[in-house]
Design a protein around this motif. Sequence first.
Motif, PDB file in Angstrom:
ATOM      1  N   TYR A  79      42.395  44.658  31.513  1.00  0.00           N
ATOM      2  CA  TYR A  79      40.945  44.792  31.703  1.00  0.00           C
ATOM      3  C   TYR A  79      40.512  44.088  32.986  1.00  0.00           C
ATOM      4  N   ARG A  82      41.616  45.995  36.078  1.00  0.00           N
ATOM      5  CA  ARG A  82      40.833  47.213  36.268  1.00  0.00           C
ATOM      6  C   ARG A  82      39.425  46.906  36.779  1.00  0.00           C
ATOM      7  N   GLN A  83      38.898  45.740  36.458  1.00  0.00           N
ATOM      8  CA  GLN A  83      37.560  45.371  36.895  1.00  0.00           C
ATOM      9  C   GLN A  83      37.520  44.987  38.368  1.00  0.00           C
TER      10      GLN A  83
END
Length: 85
Positions: A79, A82-83
């Motif tokens: 996560y 991906r951010q």
Amino acid sequence: MADKRIGLEEMTSYGSKEAVIQNMRDAGCSQDTIECCMASLDCGEKTELLKQLEKHREGLLRKVHEEEKRIDCLDYLVYQIRQCK
């Protein structure tokens, strides 16, 4: 006085000790656990047998929770990556 020992047929729906042993192997029981459980089964000690099986179950569940935590950590890392732009 009649013997009140409980046999394989009364404790399980399995028709043979070999089937019980195979089920325990499939469940990941160690040879020591299998031997202790079979001794309890042979002696008709249902309470002790259930205690041993529950102990093994708790160990398996502990491992599942440990792996779930690792998956959560990995998911968080993915996560975070991906951010990032």
